[in-house]
Every structure is written in C-alpha cells, then in structure tokens.
Design an enzyme around this catalytic site. Structure first.
Site, PDB file in Angstrom:
ATOM      1  N   GLU A  83       0.823  -1.313  -0.028  1.00 38.46           N
ATOM      2  CA  GLU A  83       0.001   0.073   0.036  1.00 38.46           C
ATOM      3  C   GLU A  83       0.897   1.292  -0.047  1.00 38.46           C
ATOM      4  O   GLU A  83       2.135   1.377   0.539  1.00 38.46           O
ATOM      5  CB  GLU A  83      -0.905  -0.051   1.438  1.00 38.46           C
ATOM      6  CG  GLU A  83      -1.802  -0.974   1.370  1.00 38.46           C
ATOM      7  CD  GLU A  83      -2.384  -1.127   2.741  1.00 38.46           C
ATOM      8  OE1 GLU A  83      -3.221  -2.039   2.917  1.00 38.46           O
ATOM      9  OE2 GLU A  83      -2.175  -0.330   3.520  1.00 38.46           O
ATOM     10  N   CYS A 125       3.085   8.404   2.272  1.00 36.17           N
ATOM     11  CA  CYS A 125       3.496   7.377   3.162  1.00 36.17           C
ATOM     12  C   CYS A 125       3.879   6.140   2.192  1.00 36.17           C
ATOM     13  O   CYS A 125       3.033   5.568   1.614  1.00 36.17           O
ATOM     14  CB  CYS A 125       2.303   6.952   3.929  1.00 36.17           C
ATOM     15  SG  CYS A 125       2.483   5.916   5.352  1.00 36.17           S
ATOM     16  N   CYS A 159       5.356  -7.480   7.454  1.00 35.23           N
ATOM     17  CA  CYS A 159       6.258  -7.140   8.241  1.00 35.23           C
ATOM     18  C   CYS A 159       6.570  -8.197   9.368  1.00 35.23           C
ATOM     19  O   CYS A 159       5.537  -9.168   9.634  1.00 35.23           O
ATOM     20  CB  CYS A 159       5.604  -6.063   9.200  1.00 35.23           C
ATOM     21  SG  CYS A 159       6.949  -5.314  10.391  1.00 35.23           S
ATOM     22  N   CYS A 185       3.806  -6.228  15.737  1.00 35.79           N
ATOM     23  CA  CYS A 185       3.136  -5.621  16.797  1.00 35.79           C
ATOM     24  C   CYS A 185       1.689  -5.692  16.963  1.00 35.79           C
ATOM     25  O   CYS A 185       1.062  -5.986  15.896  1.00 35.79           O
ATOM     26  CB  CYS A 185       3.430  -3.941  16.221  1.00 35.79           C
ATOM     27  SG  CYS A 185       5.009  -3.487  16.499  1.00 35.79           S
ATOM     28  N   CYS A 193      -0.962  -3.447  15.154  1.00 39.55           N
ATOM     29  CA  CYS A 193      -0.726  -3.035  13.712  1.00 39.55           C
ATOM     30  C   CYS A 193      -1.425  -4.125  12.940  1.00 39.55           C
ATOM     31  O   CYS A 193      -1.123  -5.438  13.019  1.00 39.55           O
ATOM     32  CB  CYS A 193       0.588  -2.897  13.556  1.00 39.55           C
ATOM     33  SG  CYS A 193       1.046  -2.539  11.855  1.00 39.55           S
ATOM     34  N   CYS A 239      -2.845   1.560   7.962  1.00 37.94           N
ATOM     35  CA  CYS A 239      -1.889   0.558   7.578  1.00 37.94           C
ATOM     36  C   CYS A 239      -2.534  -0.703   7.426  1.00 37.94           C
ATOM     37  O   CYS A 239      -3.322  -1.281   8.503  1.00 37.94           O
ATOM     38  CB  CYS A 239      -0.858   0.419   9.070  1.00 37.94           C
ATOM     39  SG  CYS A 239       0.445   1.472   9.014  1.00 37.94           S
TER      40      CYS A 239
HETATM   41  N1  SAH Z   1       7.413  -0.378  10.928  1.00 34.58           N
HETATM   42  C1  SAH Z   1       7.867   1.031  11.227  1.00 34.58           C
HETATM   43  C2  SAH Z   1       6.872   1.857  10.195  1.00 34.58           C
HETATM   44  C3  SAH Z   1       5.581   1.570   9.846  1.00 34.58           C
HETATM   45  S1  SAH Z   1       4.307   1.662  11.023  1.00 34.58           S
HETATM   46  C4  SAH Z   1       7.235   1.376  12.493  1.00 34.58           C
HETATM   47  O1  SAH Z   1       6.683   0.599  13.195  1.00 34.58           O
HETATM   48  O2  SAH Z   1       7.589   2.192  13.107  1.00 34.58           O
HETATM   49  C5  SAH Z   1       4.119   3.393  10.814  1.00 34.58           C
HETATM   50  C6  SAH Z   1       3.389   4.055  12.125  1.00 34.58           C
HETATM   51  O3  SAH Z   1       2.025   3.457  12.101  1.00 34.58           O
HETATM   52  C7  SAH Z   1       4.041   3.362  13.533  1.00 34.58           C
HETATM   53  O4  SAH Z   1       4.209   4.262  14.337  1.00 34.58           O
HETATM   54  C8  SAH Z   1       2.819   2.438  13.747  1.00 34.58           C
HETATM   55  O5  SAH Z   1       2.663   2.200  15.183  1.00 34.58           O
HETATM   56  C9  SAH Z   1       1.625   2.970  13.349  1.00 34.58           C
HETATM   57  N2  SAH Z   1       0.571   2.246  13.403  1.00 34.58           N
HETATM   58  C10 SAH Z   1       0.424   0.804  13.070  1.00 34.58           C
HETATM   59  N3  SAH Z   1      -1.083   0.445  13.097  1.00 34.58           N
HETATM   60  C11 SAH Z   1      -1.758   1.350  13.592  1.00 34.58           C
HETATM   61  C12 SAH Z   1      -3.042   1.393  14.081  1.00 34.58           C
HETATM   62  N4  SAH Z   1      -3.926   0.506  13.708  1.00 34.58           N
HETATM   63  N5  SAH Z   1      -3.599   2.562  14.566  1.00 34.58           N
HETATM   64  C13 SAH Z   1      -2.610   3.660  14.543  1.00 34.58           C
HETATM   65  N6  SAH Z   1      -1.300   3.602  14.176  1.00 34.58           N
HETATM   66  C14 SAH Z   1      -0.738   2.356  13.717  1.00 34.58           C
HETATM   67 FE1  SF4 Z   2       5.785  -3.885  11.588  1.00 36.20          FE
HETATM   68 FE2  SF4 Z   2       3.389  -2.628  12.109  1.00 36.20          FE
HETATM   69 FE3  SF4 Z   2       5.273  -3.108  14.158  1.00 36.20          FE
HETATM   70 FE4  SF4 Z   2       5.744  -1.176  12.131  1.00 36.20          FE
HETATM   71  S1  SF4 Z   2       4.006  -1.152  13.574  1.00 36.20           S
HETATM   72  S2  SF4 Z   2       6.954  -2.799  12.825  1.00 36.20           S
HETATM   73  S3  SF4 Z   2       4.762  -2.348  10.451  1.00 36.20           S
HETATM   74  S4  SF4 Z   2       4.120  -4.652  12.709  1.00 36.20           S
END
Ligand code: SAH
Ligand code: SF4
Length: 391
Positions: free
Chosen positions: A123, A136, A143, A147, A150, A374
């Site tokens: 995306e 973005c 990934c 997390c 996420c 995301c």
């Molecule tokens: N992997 C990297 C970059 C991609 S994620 C990282 O984790 O920093 C980019 C941002 O989106 C991160 O801060 C992540 O925590 C946030 N993010 C992911 N899923 C989300 C969600 N469901 N609601 C709000 N923020 C989210």
């Molecule tokens: Fe991966 Fe999502 Fe964690 Fe970023 S926030 S490191 S994209 S799992």
C-alpha cells in the site's frame, strides 16, 4: 534492566532473525532501470554491450528522462538515437508498481493498493495538507515484527521491496498528481514518511539506495529534511541510518514500561526501552532544530494513563532527547485486541507532555472512509474479491 536480558532467547511470536523472501527477477527477463544509482545504471548499460563512453552518456540521458520527466517509454527519449531505442526496450524496462485499486477520501487523502511484478500487494497513502503533501511509503510486503495493534503485523507474507519498488511508489504518486517534469517549487508532494507497510530498518540497503535517489538533486530532489524514516526500534541499525541516509527519525515507542512495550511491540524483548532511547540520544543529526519524533498509539487502558504520560516525559528528559511526541489515535481493524483511548484521555495525556515543554500534537485520523490505516486497504480489497468470488 539487567545486562543478561540481551542474551536471553526471545519468547513469543517475534522472529529473532527476520528473513524475508528474496525478490525474484522479472518474468520477462528485463532489467528495471528505476532504483539503480547513476553508476549502477552505467554499469548495466555497459554490461549489456555499450562502450564505456556511450554507456556513461546514455545513463546520464536516461536518468534525466526518468527522474526529471517521468518518462517510462524509451521512444519518448528524443536525444537517444531512434535506432538504439528498440535495443534498449528489449533489455530494459522503466516500470511502476501495478495499481490494483486507487481511492480518494472525501478529505482528499488518496490510497493505492499496489502490486509487485511478482504479484505481492502493498500500500501507499498520500495525505494533502494546507502547507504540504505527505506520501506514506511502504518498505516491505507485510512485516516480520507482529506489533499487536498493527494490522500489517498480522500478515504472513514478507518480501523486501526493491529500491525500484520504493522509488517507484514516489514516481507513481507524481504521475497521479501530475508533477512532471520535476519542479523545485510548488509541488504537491513535498514530504515522504517511511511509515507504510514494513520495517524500513529490516530492509536497510534497499531503503537507503532508494532514498538516495529520492534525495539526489538530479533524482527526485527531495530534501532529507522532508523525509522521515519510522522504526519500531531496530537499535543496531539506527546509527547507520543516521550516517548513511541522514533523514529525520521517528521511533514507534508506544509504551513506557517494559511490560507493556513487550506486549505491544514484541521487538522490545530484544531491544529494550533504555537501549532504544540511548540509540536515539546518539542519532547523528538530531538536535533542537531536527527533533526525533516519538510515535505513541493511544490504546484504551493499556498505555494511556496520566502516569504513562509523566513517565514518557521523565524518559525524554533522562536521555536529554530533542523530541516531539506524535499521539496517534488507534485505528481499529476487525479482530484487533485493543480499542482507541477516549478523546478526554488523549487530551489529558497530551496536556501533561505539552506542559513539560514537549510538543505533543494529536494526529487527526485521515481517510477513515477509505480505510486509510496501515494494512487495511489490502484486507478490504481481499474481502471484496472473496465476496465477488463467492457470488
Ligand atoms: N515499521 C515501522 C514503520 C511502519 S508503521 C514502525 O513501526 O515504525 C508506521 C506507524 O503506524 C507506526 O508508528 C505504527 O505504530 C503506526 N500504526 C500501525 N498500526 C496502527 C493502527 N492500527 N492505528 C494507529 N497507528 C498504527
Ligand atoms: Fe511492523 Fe506494524 Fe510493528 Fe511497524 S508497527 S514494525 S509495520 S508490525
């Protein structure tokens, strides 16, 4: 934290040595020219049979057509001999990621579901604001880091995106915004954040090579001050990111205690909060004019208390970090184990950080009507496809 912690095996779902699949060559056997540095492009042309002097000249011309004019067709390269164009076309390609779906939100946010040449979907999102336009960009398909809040983290398949696919996202956005030829002023696309799918520091070489082209004055010409790389905390790569890429750093902190961060960002079991903040303090180029952004997703009853806010302030002070805090309302997805904090809670958290002299804006959710969070478009598209197939 005891020093032994680092040596302990990592419990839970985190992959200790993330090994994404390798990218495969294009099915048509052609070499993609986007994503190659100037020297690499010259070397490819030489390898294909051009004399060194010719290769150097052609690389310079092609580079200009690609990055200044946005050209994808060798036939449009008017300063290259007509007779040589078919030869180039047979061997090389200037492509874009394939667009599977493009959507525009009623707030102007645009979202694309893209596909690699070997069929993997990822995306990209464009967020226009009054004074800037932020793209973005994704660094991986899926990934490996899981997390818990996420959605990308729940996806199985991971392949690193190639430099061509990372630069290609920016090129595609410029196509869509009508921003060719490259202009130094008045662009809509002014900023880039590596905050799409994937962990950029687990695809370091490709992200670096791609961003070098994006920052090159003869390339896409975006200043490093307008590019932000977001990491979930891959500590051993942070110094290199500062030295070799030099863009702004954002860190997905999301929690201030080991217990909670271990749960929501499992990489914390490998690189703990103190180690992470030490790496931030040492990040080359961070200063009061170029602050490190701490991203903090607001999860109800998980990480959002006043005490958490005070601890966040304490940590930032302890490590003397030139910091700002971005509070991100959690964007829910089906089956997510968390809820978003209430507005009052977010405001109270923000006030505590702000009153300590640290900027703590609450990020406004954008593009909610098109699932612009995301990993969500990919899932929405899969759902639609499945229901179509079932019908
Ligand atoms: N992997 C990297 C970059 C991609 S994620 C990282 O984790 O920093 C980019 C941002 O989106 C991160 O801060 C992540 O925590 C946030 N993010 C992911 N899923 C989300 C969600 N469901 N609601 C709000 N923020 C989210
Ligand atoms: Fe991966 Fe999502 Fe964690 Fe970023 S926030 S490191 S994209 S799992």
């Amino acid at each position: 934290m005891s020093a032994d912690t680092d040596l302990m095996p990592i419990p839970g779902p985190v992959d200790p040595v993330p090994v994404p699949r390798a990218a495969v060559p294009r099915a048509d056997g052609k070499v993609e020219l986007i994503g190659l540095g100037k020297d690499a492009m010259r070397a490819e042309l030489e390898h294909a049979g051009l004399e060194p002097k010719q290769a150097k000249l052609r690389a310079k011309q092609i580079w200009h057509w690609i990055y200044n004019r946005g050209v994808t067709d060798f036939d449009a390269m008017s300063d290259i001999a007509k007779t040589q164009r078919p030869w180039l076309k047979e061997r090389f390609v200037i492509a874009r990621p394939e667009v599977v779906e493009a959507q525009v939100s009623n707030d102007g946010t645009r979202k694309w579901l893209l596909k690699t040449h070997d069929g993997h979907e990822f995306e990209m999102v464009f967020i226009p604001d009054a004074d800037r336009g932020t793209l973005c960009v994704s660094s991986q398909v899926g990934c490996t880091l899981n997390c818990r809040f996420c959605h990308t983290g729940t996806m199985q398949l991971v392949r690193n995106l190639e430099p061509a696919e990372i630069v290609g996202q920016v090129m595609l956005a410029r196509d869509a915004l009508g921003e060719w030829p490259s202009q130094p002023e008045g662009r809509m696309l002014t900023n880039i954040v590596m905050m799409g799918m994937g962990e950029p520091l687990y695809n370091f070489d490709n992200v670096r090579d791609a961003l070098k082209i994006v920052m090159d004055g003869d390339g896409l010409g975006l200043s490093k001050r307008r590019i932000t790389l977001s990491t979930s905390g891959v500590v051993p790569m942070m110094a290199r990111a500062g030295e070799e890429i030099g863009v702004n750093l954002a860190v997905s902190l999301h929690a201030v205690t080991k217990e909670i961060r271990d749960e929501i960002v499992p990489l914390n079991r490998k690189y703990g909060i103190d180690q992470l903040l030490e790496a931030c303090a040492a990040y080359p180029g961070a200063n009061n004019a170029r602050r490190i952004t701490f991203e903090y997703v607001m999860l109800k009853d998980k990480n959002d208390s006043d005490e958490d806010a005070r601890e966040l302030v304490r940590l930032i002070r302890k490590y003397k970090l030139p910091a700002k805090v971005n509070l991100i309302p959690f964007n829910p997805w089906g089956g997510a184990p968390y809820e978003c904090s209430s507005e009052e809670r977010i405001r109270s958290f923000s006030n505590i950080v702000f009153e300590a002299g640290i900027s703590a804006p609450v990020r406004t959710p954008r593009g909610r009507d098109i699932d612009a969070a995301c990993g969500q478009l990919k899932t929405a598209a899969e759902r639609k496809r499945k229901s179509r197939e079932a019908a």
